[in-house]
Design a protein around this motif. Structure first.
Motif, PDB file in Angstrom:
ATOM      1  N   HIS A 280       0.840  -1.207   0.000  1.00 45.43           N
ATOM      2  CA  HIS A 280       0.000   0.000   0.000  1.00 45.43           C
ATOM      3  C   HIS A 280       0.877   1.259   0.000  1.00 45.43           C
ATOM      4  N   PRO A 281       0.556   2.237  -0.829  1.00 47.32           N
ATOM      5  CA  PRO A 281       1.401   3.446  -0.910  1.00 47.32           C
ATOM      6  C   PRO A 281       1.429   4.282   0.361  1.00 47.32           C
ATOM      7  N   PHE A 315       2.340   3.827   9.217  1.00 46.49           N
ATOM      8  CA  PHE A 315       1.910   4.577   8.037  1.00 46.49           C
ATOM      9  C   PHE A 315       2.870   5.731   7.740  1.00 46.49           C
ATOM     10  N   ARG A 316       2.907   6.142   6.479  1.00 50.11           N
ATOM     11  CA  ARG A 316       3.730   7.278   6.067  1.00 50.11           C
ATOM     12  C   ARG A 316       3.034   8.585   6.461  1.00 50.11           C
ATOM     13  N   ASP A 317       3.811   9.527   6.937  1.00 52.74           N
ATOM     14  CA  ASP A 317       3.297  10.877   7.219  1.00 52.74           C
ATOM     15  C   ASP A 317       1.989  10.831   8.001  1.00 52.74           C
ATOM     16  N   CYS A 318       2.009  10.079   9.091  1.00 56.56           N
ATOM     17  CA  CYS A 318       0.781   9.863   9.862  1.00 56.56           C
ATOM     18  C   CYS A 318       0.977  10.330  11.295  1.00 56.56           C
ATOM     19  N   GLN A 385     -10.951   1.039   3.200  1.00 58.75           N
ATOM     20  CA  GLN A 385     -11.835   2.191   3.377  1.00 58.75           C
ATOM     21  C   GLN A 385     -11.380   3.073   4.559  1.00 58.75           C
ATOM     22  N   ALA A 386     -10.870   2.456   5.614  1.00 52.77           N
ATOM     23  CA  ALA A 386     -10.438   3.233   6.781  1.00 52.77           C
ATOM     24  C   ALA A 386      -9.195   4.063   6.460  1.00 52.77           C
ATOM     25  N   ILE A 387      -8.237   3.470   5.747  1.00 51.67           N
ATOM     26  CA  ILE A 387      -7.026   4.213   5.395  1.00 51.67           C
ATOM     27  C   ILE A 387      -7.330   5.345   4.424  1.00 51.67           C
ATOM     28  N   ALA A 388      -8.144   5.039   3.414  1.00 54.11           N
ATOM     29  CA  ALA A 388      -8.499   6.053   2.420  1.00 54.11           C
ATOM     30  C   ALA A 388      -9.295   7.190   3.064  1.00 54.11           C
ATOM     31  N   GLY A 389     -10.155   6.886   3.999  1.00 55.78           N
ATOM     32  CA  GLY A 389     -10.967   7.898   4.646  1.00 55.78           C
ATOM     33  C   GLY A 389     -10.158   8.858   5.495  1.00 55.78           C
ATOM     34  N   GLY A 392      -6.398   9.449   2.700  1.00 54.53           N
ATOM     35  CA  GLY A 392      -6.632   9.700   1.281  1.00 54.53           C
ATOM     36  C   GLY A 392      -6.290   8.471   0.460  1.00 54.53           C
ATOM     37  N   PRO A 393      -6.743   8.417  -0.792  1.00 57.05           N
ATOM     38  CA  PRO A 393      -6.528   7.250  -1.654  1.00 57.05           C
ATOM     39  C   PRO A 393      -5.050   7.101  -2.033  1.00 57.05           C
TER      40      PRO A 393
END
Length: 393
Positions: A280-281, A315-318, A385-389, A392-393
């Motif tokens: 995942h990016p 996660f990146r930049d989280c 859906q949780a990560i994208a929400g 972002g995608p």
């Protein structure tokens, strides 16, 4: 022909037939008082228990149900004597209290289950037992042992980041110096790994997790092969007044019957989720020794037969707030501190918790996931859906 572990788990700890029939499962036997045919018989039992044998002179020691579970756990872990405790932490506390005295030193891997540090600060230090911590991957154990070191306590893989530990050289050095090695084997729960087979003196587990498997019991387990350790553990066990109810012993014994199929499915689901997350990016890193990219993968492949349902994701930049928001947005992953049941769980591990791990280098912590027995495609869709929400995608 030697039987496969899966077959042995299906048959161990079962009651013998009485005459020509009997139940499949050991019944729940409840009692507070144990009756004896004579004073001589009672004294004989007292003597056997004092020598470390698994017999009962009082209801607190357990009866048929507890004995059946102990027998099955010895089969699982390759031991000769087992003790049941009210929780996994109780198993840890019992082991360290039984093996140490004022003035002793205990060496602990720094990735250990966090309540061990509370036991150290709250009780062992007050008793005059010194505890030190080390990272086996960067600090040779010889440099960390003290003349008064009596116990080396390890957990492999470690908690939260699942660092693999090479137990073989640790055991060799400790055995040569007469130091006891205690291993927390909850991650593998006896099914995927056996510390006693590599020379550890004591293997312990939280039976609350995969042994029970249904998030409905609290239990700890200690197993050993050594008679001297057995005598020390029995003496301390009795002095602390520890006991496990026959009802919870029955639930754990029932859980053992499906341990094989549950562990295999947890492994399948968790690896699918870990591989998806790793690609995942928005993901910086996935902590899971079964992944080929994990630094501990070679050790895991050498010593372990499989993996469980745990992994952690960074996660990146989280920020910490976003980390919490992802956890809150998940639908199929319940928020909860335990793991090992059939259900999927999520729990944030902040930098404050991870700071004791020398291997940790991050800004916002990780999400620890326990991947349950749900369909893994549904779990991946939930994570997506949780990560994208949140990120972002």
């Amino acid at each position: 022909m030697p039987l496969h572990l899966d077959t042995r788990l299906a048959h161990c700890g079962r009651p013998a037939l009485n005459a020509e029939s009997g139940p499949v499962n050991t019944p729940v036997v409840r009692t507070s008082t144990v009756r004896f045919q004579s004073i001589a018989a009672m004294q004989a039992q007292v003597g056997k228990r004092a020598s470390g044998q698994p017999v009962s002179t009082y209801g607190r020691h357990g009866m048929d149900t507890q004995r059946a579970l102990e027998q099955a756990l010895c089969e699982l872990e390759g031991g000769t004597r087992a003790w049941l405790t009210p929780s996994g932490l109780a198993a840890i506390s019992l082991s360290l209290l039984a093996l140490t005295a004022p003035g002793d030193h205990v060496l602990v891997t720094d990735s250990v289950y966090q309540p061990v540090r509370k036991l150290d600060a709250g009780h062992l230090a007050r008793m005059g037992v010194q505890v030190g911590y080390f990272d086996p991957s960067t600090q040779p154990i010889e440099d960390c042992l003290q003349p008064h070191t009596r116990v080396v306590y390890v957990e492999t893989p470690g908690s939260l980041l699942f660092e693999m530990i090479d137990l073989v050289p640790i055991v060799a050095i400790c055995n040569a110096r007469g130091i006891s090695v205690v291993a927390d084997n909850t991650w593998a729960s006896g099914y995927w790994f056996n510390p006693l087979a590599l020379g550890a003196d004591i293997s312990l587990m939280a039976g609350t997790k995969y042994i029970g498997g249904h998030s409905d019991l609290m239990q700890g387990v200690i197993v050993t092969q050594d008679a001297a350790h057995a005598a020390q553990l029995t003496k301390t066990y009795d002095a602390l007044g520890l006991a496990v109810s026959p009802d919870e012993a029955y639930l754990a014994l029932r859980g053992l019957r499906t341990l094989a199929v549950r562990m295999q499915q947890h492994q399948h689901n968790a690896l699918a989720v870990a591989q998806w997350l790793a690609a995942h990016p928005k993901v910086e890193r996935v902590y899971c020794p079964a992944l080929a990219t994990d630094p501990g993968n070679a050790l895991w492949r050498r010593d372990f037969r499989g993996a469980n349902g745990l992994l952690s994701v960074q996660f990146r930049d989280c920020s910490e707030a976003r980390l919490f928001a992802i956890a809150d947005a998940l639908v199929l992953f319940d928020i909860g501190a335990s793991w090992g049941g059939y259900e999927s769980l999520v729990l944030p591990a902040t930098c404050e918790k991870l700071s004791a791990h020398r291997s940790w280098h991050g800004a916002a912590g990780v999400l620890r996931l326990h991947v349950g027995l749900e369909n893994c495609a549904d779990l991946i869709a939930d994570l997506e859906q949780a990560i994208a929400g949140v990120l972002g995608p």
